[in-house]
Design a protein around this motif. Structure first.
Motif, PDB file in Angstrom:
ATOM      1  N   GLY A 163       0.766  -1.245   0.000  1.00  0.00           N
ATOM      2  CA  GLY A 163       0.000   0.000   0.000  1.00  0.00           C
ATOM      3  C   GLY A 163       0.789   1.283   0.000  1.00  0.00           C
ATOM      4  N   TYR A 164       2.064   1.260  -0.330  1.00  0.00           N
ATOM      5  CA  TYR A 164       2.886   2.462  -0.280  1.00  0.00           C
ATOM      6  C   TYR A 164       3.223   2.935  -1.692  1.00  0.00           C
ATOM      7  CZ  TYR A 164       6.471  -0.992  -1.201  1.00  0.00           C
ATOM      8  OH  TYR A 164       7.192  -2.016  -1.753  1.00  0.00           O
ATOM      9  N   ALA A 165       3.641   4.184  -1.817  1.00  0.00           N
ATOM     10  CA  ALA A 165       4.060   4.740  -3.099  1.00  0.00           C
ATOM     11  C   ALA A 165       5.449   5.339  -2.945  1.00  0.00           C
ATOM     12  CB  ALA A 165       3.078   5.815  -3.557  1.00  0.00           C
ATOM     13  N   ILE A 166       6.315   4.978  -3.881  1.00  0.00           N
ATOM     14  CA  ILE A 166       7.673   5.514  -3.925  1.00  0.00           C
ATOM     15  C   ILE A 166       7.982   5.813  -5.384  1.00  0.00           C
ATOM     16  CG2 ILE A 166      10.134   5.031  -3.630  1.00  0.00           C
ATOM     17  CD1 ILE A 166       9.379   3.032  -1.465  1.00  0.00           C
ATOM     18  N   LEU A 194       6.426  -4.026  -8.412  1.00  0.00           N
ATOM     19  CA  LEU A 194       6.080  -3.619  -9.782  1.00  0.00           C
ATOM     20  C   LEU A 194       5.477  -2.215  -9.827  1.00  0.00           C
ATOM     21  CD1 LEU A 194       4.675  -6.985 -11.120  1.00  0.00           C
ATOM     22  CD2 LEU A 194       6.951  -6.013 -11.474  1.00  0.00           C
ATOM     23  N   ALA A 195       4.831  -1.813  -8.761  1.00  0.00           N
ATOM     24  CA  ALA A 195       4.256  -0.463  -8.706  1.00  0.00           C
ATOM     25  C   ALA A 195       5.348   0.609  -8.695  1.00  0.00           C
ATOM     26  CB  ALA A 195       3.362  -0.311  -7.491  1.00  0.00           C
ATOM     27  N   ARG A 196       6.572   0.251  -8.346  1.00  0.00           N
ATOM     28  CA  ARG A 196       7.677   1.219  -8.360  1.00  0.00           C
ATOM     29  C   ARG A 196       8.006   1.649  -9.785  1.00  0.00           C
ATOM     30  NH1 ARG A 196       5.971  -0.405  -4.268  1.00  0.00           N
ATOM     31  NH2 ARG A 196       4.621   1.168  -5.117  1.00  0.00           N
ATOM     32  N   LEU A 197       7.507   0.906 -10.762  1.00  0.00           N
ATOM     33  CA  LEU A 197       7.754   1.238 -12.161  1.00  0.00           C
ATOM     34  C   LEU A 197       6.702   2.183 -12.744  1.00  0.00           C
ATOM     35  CD1 LEU A 197       8.802  -2.318 -13.346  1.00  0.00           C
ATOM     36  CD2 LEU A 197      10.300  -0.416 -12.698  1.00  0.00           C
TER      37      LEU A 197
END
Length: 90
Positions: free
Chosen positions: A58-61, A79-82
């Motif tokens: 649940g985090y965003a970076i 994968l959300a880091r992309l």
């Protein structure tokens, strides 16, 4: 925004919730977020080198703005880091 000393921050990270961690030095031992629910937490300009976010969700970076060298992540959250690179993963 989270502003805290080392001891109180360690108590908060298991369920950080919607917060912005801005320009924080959280590298090494201080940045252990293993298995934490960080729903809505955003790390902006933070130093997360050698951080352990394995199992965290649940985090965003944005890796363009946040130091992540040597940090540990687990799939599928890594994968959300992309996202900032506007690429398609099939």
């Amino acid at each position: 925004m989270i502003t805290a000393n080392r001891a109180s921050l360690r108590e908060q990270v298991q369920d950080l919730g919607p917060a912005a961690v801005v320009d924080a030095a959280l590298s090494g031992d201080l940045a252990r977020f293993c298995g934490s629910r960080l729903d809505g937490a955003r790390f902006v300009g933070a130093d997360l080198r050698e951080a352990d976010l394995s199992g965290a969700t649940g985090y965003a970076i944005d890796p363009r703005e946040t130091g992540v060298k040597g940090a540990r992540f687990t799939a599928p959250d890594v994968l959300a880091r992309l996202d900032p690179f506007d690429i398609v993963i099939a």
